[in-house]
Design a protein around this motif. Structure first.
Motif, PDB file in Angstrom:
ATOM      1  N   GLU A   1       0.834  -1.194   0.000  1.00 22.30           N
ATOM      2  CA  GLU A   1       0.000   0.000   0.000  1.00 22.30           C
ATOM      3  C   GLU A   1       0.873   1.250   0.000  1.00 22.30           C
ATOM      4  O   GLU A   1       2.017   1.222   0.470  1.00 22.30           O
ATOM      5  CB  GLU A   1      -0.912   0.013   1.238  1.00 22.30           C
ATOM      6  CG  GLU A   1      -1.953  -1.095   1.244  1.00 22.30           C
ATOM      7  CD  GLU A   1      -2.872  -0.995   2.448  1.00 22.30           C
ATOM      8  OE1 GLU A   1      -2.588  -0.161   3.346  1.00 22.30           O
ATOM      9  OE2 GLU A   1      -3.867  -1.729   2.486  1.00 22.30           O
ATOM     10  N   LEU A   2       0.285   2.332  -0.515  1.00 23.96           N
ATOM     11  CA  LEU A   2       1.009   3.605  -0.537  1.00 23.96           C
ATOM     12  C   LEU A   2       0.038   4.732  -0.213  1.00 23.96           C
ATOM     13  O   LEU A   2      -0.929   4.956  -0.927  1.00 23.96           O
ATOM     14  CB  LEU A   2       1.652   3.834  -1.910  1.00 23.96           C
ATOM     15  CG  LEU A   2       2.522   5.082  -2.034  1.00 23.96           C
ATOM     16  CD1 LEU A   2       3.731   5.010  -1.115  1.00 23.96           C
ATOM     17  CD2 LEU A   2       2.985   5.280  -3.477  1.00 23.96           C
TER      18      LEU A   2
ATOM     19  N   LYS B   1       4.006   2.340  -8.042  1.00 22.37           N
ATOM     20  CA  LYS B   1       2.759   2.479  -7.298  1.00 22.37           C
ATOM     21  C   LYS B   1       2.386   3.945  -7.175  1.00 22.37           C
ATOM     22  O   LYS B   1       3.212   4.787  -6.852  1.00 22.37           O
ATOM     23  CB  LYS B   1       2.914   1.867  -5.913  1.00 22.37           C
ATOM     24  CG  LYS B   1       1.675   1.964  -5.028  1.00 22.37           C
ATOM     25  CD  LYS B   1       0.623   0.937  -5.388  1.00 22.37           C
ATOM     26  CE  LYS B   1       1.004  -0.443  -4.928  1.00 22.37           C
ATOM     27  NZ  LYS B   1      -0.080  -1.421  -5.089  1.00 22.37           N
ATOM     28  N   LYS B   2       1.096   4.245  -7.453  1.00 23.35           N
ATOM     29  CA  LYS B   2       0.556   5.589  -7.240  1.00 23.35           C
ATOM     30  C   LYS B   2      -0.288   5.556  -5.969  1.00 23.35           C
ATOM     31  O   LYS B   2      -1.118   4.670  -5.783  1.00 23.35           O
ATOM     32  CB  LYS B   2      -0.300   6.021  -8.428  1.00 23.35           C
ATOM     33  CG  LYS B   2      -0.905   7.427  -8.265  1.00 23.35           C
ATOM     34  CD  LYS B   2      -1.918   7.729  -9.371  1.00 23.35           C
ATOM     35  CE  LYS B   2      -1.219   8.035 -10.684  1.00 23.35           C
ATOM     36  NZ  LYS B   2      -2.182   8.531 -11.716  1.00 23.35           N
ATOM     37  N   SER B   3      -0.063   6.520  -5.108  1.00 26.73           N
ATOM     38  CA  SER B   3      -0.775   6.550  -3.837  1.00 26.73           C
ATOM     39  C   SER B   3      -2.215   7.001  -4.010  1.00 26.73           C
ATOM     40  O   SER B   3      -2.616   7.509  -5.067  1.00 26.73           O
ATOM     41  CB  SER B   3      -0.070   7.487  -2.857  1.00 26.73           C
ATOM     42  OG  SER B   3      -0.309   8.844  -3.213  1.00 26.73           O
ATOM     43  N   GLU B   4      -2.981   6.854  -2.957  1.00 29.23           N
ATOM     44  CA  GLU B   4      -4.304   7.443  -2.896  1.00 29.23           C
ATOM     45  C   GLU B   4      -4.158   8.971  -2.792  1.00 29.23           C
ATOM     46  O   GLU B   4      -3.154   9.466  -2.273  1.00 29.23           O
ATOM     47  CB  GLU B   4      -5.067   6.910  -1.686  1.00 29.23           C
ATOM     48  CG  GLU B   4      -5.401   5.425  -1.751  1.00 29.23           C
ATOM     49  CD  GLU B   4      -6.322   5.100  -2.908  1.00 29.23           C
ATOM     50  OE1 GLU B   4      -7.261   5.888  -3.131  1.00 29.23           O
ATOM     51  OE2 GLU B   4      -6.100   4.083  -3.586  1.00 29.23           O
ATOM     52  N   PRO B   5      -5.132   9.738  -3.277  1.00 33.81           N
ATOM     53  CA  PRO B   5      -5.023  11.204  -3.180  1.00 33.81           C
ATOM     54  C   PRO B   5      -5.189  11.673  -1.732  1.00 33.81           C
ATOM     55  O   PRO B   5      -5.914  11.060  -0.946  1.00 33.81           O
ATOM     56  CB  PRO B   5      -6.168  11.696  -4.062  1.00 33.81           C
ATOM     57  CG  PRO B   5      -7.165  10.573  -4.054  1.00 33.81           C
ATOM     58  CD  PRO B   5      -6.365   9.308  -3.972  1.00 33.81           C
ATOM     59  N   TYR B   6      -4.520  12.769  -1.426  1.00 35.56           N
ATOM     60  CA  TYR B   6      -4.649  13.377  -0.091  1.00 35.56           C
ATOM     61  C   TYR B   6      -4.903  14.874  -0.280  1.00 35.56           C
ATOM     62  O   TYR B   6      -4.144  15.561  -0.979  1.00 35.56           O
ATOM     63  CB  TYR B   6      -3.373  13.147   0.724  1.00 35.56           C
ATOM     64  CG  TYR B   6      -3.483  13.629   2.157  1.00 35.56           C
ATOM     65  CD1 TYR B   6      -3.981  12.796   3.147  1.00 35.56           C
ATOM     66  CD2 TYR B   6      -3.094  14.919   2.512  1.00 35.56           C
ATOM     67  CE1 TYR B   6      -4.087  13.234   4.467  1.00 35.56           C
ATOM     68  CE2 TYR B   6      -3.199  15.362   3.819  1.00 35.56           C
ATOM     69  CZ  TYR B   6      -3.698  14.507   4.794  1.00 35.56           C
ATOM     70  OH  TYR B   6      -3.813  14.943   6.094  1.00 35.56           O
TER      71      TYR B   6
END
Length: 301
Positions: free
Chosen positions: A174-175, A248-253
């Motif tokens: 996860e990222l 890997k692209k993270s979830e947006p914040y």
């Protein structure tokens, strides 16, 4: 006196799985007319035999071909055995019947440990045994990428066969990122990854998008960190320089650059009433805590 005669079993050679050959012999020591017509030697023929049967394995030194039962009134018979050599099957020949199958329907993801692909080796319908009939070695069975398994045969078989297999990049991690809000005009905060990255020396790039975003599938952000007050979205892209893990692209914040609160305090001055209007353009700019702010950092007159 009797002449000496040797009956020698002739050496034979076959390949593993072949039928036993026809065993033959030859005489050494015939004399006179017996040389051209052995029937005149009045030799009682015995037997030439070997304990090999079809399917017997390769054996170092071969199998003995025994001679027995030869007699003659004219010769002293000496009997010598021969050798049956069972040659290993050459697996590189299509006629060998040997197949090597590597299961490509199974995915082999990178784990950091050696990957042992599922390999089945058969001779026709018989499954061969690793360590007895063959050994398997690998050019590399740890890192992600296309690799080669080499099956080297031994015992009843000879030659080698290669098969390719793929260790896929590991994407099972996860990222997530975080970036604390800050106020316009002060030093900006830096984003950080809040989840554990399973590989060393990750290459992390942060991207920024105007507004609050929940779906990044069609968005391309900018690496330039925003400076003006407003709402923004940050996400990270991580790459493994060793190539064993997928990008890997993270979830947006979502984060906010808050507007800066300032106070504009007019200066004061007294004068005597003279019937005319007066003005005074002195003022002071402070932050919400009363600290003086240079007006050039706030606005242009």
């Amino acid at each position: 006196n009797k002449a000496d005669l040797t009956v020698k079993a002739e050496d034979k050679s076959i390949t593993y799985k072949e039928d036993a050959p026809q065993y033959t012999y030859k005489y050494t020591g015939l004399v006179g007319d017996d040389i051209t017509d052995v029937s005149k030697a009045e030799i009682t023929e015995g037997t030439v035999s070997c304990d090999y049967v079809k399917g017997n394995p390769y054996k170092s030194g071969g199998y003995d071909i025994e001679v027995s039962g030869f007699t003659s009134d004219n010769y002293n018979i000496y009997m010598e055995s021969g050798k049956l050599t069972v040659q290993p099957v050459d697996v590189t020949k299509e006629s060998s019947g040997v197949t090597v199958t590597l299961n490509t329907s199974i995915e082999y993801p990178y784990t950091g440990s050696p990957v042992i692909p599922e390999i089945t080796v058969k001779d026709e319908e018989t499954t061969l045994t690793s360590g007895t009939d063959y050994d398997v070695t690998y050019d590399d069975n740890v890192k992600a990428g296309i690799h080669t398994a080499t099956v080297t045969f031994k015992g009843n078989y000879k030659g080698y066969v290669t098969r390719e297999f793929t260790i896929t990049k590991n994407s099972n991690y996860e990222l997530r990122v975080k970036l604390d809000n800050w106020t316009y005009g002060v030093t900006a905060n830096d984003p950080s990854v809040t989840t554990e990255i399973p590989f060393t020396s990750p290459q992390i790039t942060y991207y920024y998008v105007n507004g609050e975003m929940t779906d990044l599938s069609t968005v391309t952000g900018s690496e330039t960190k925003p400076e003006n007050a407003g709402t923004y979205t940050v996400y990270a892209v991580v790459k493994d320089p060793a190539g064993n893990y997928s990008d890997k692209k993270s979830e947006p914040y979502t984060f906010t650059i808050d507007k800066r609160v300032i106070k504009l305090v007019a200066g004061s001055k007294e004068w005597e009433y003279d019937g005319n209007p007066h003005s005074y353009d002195s003022y002071t700019i402070t932050d919400k805590d009363g600290n003086t702010i240079d007006e050039n950092s706030v606005f242009v007159k």
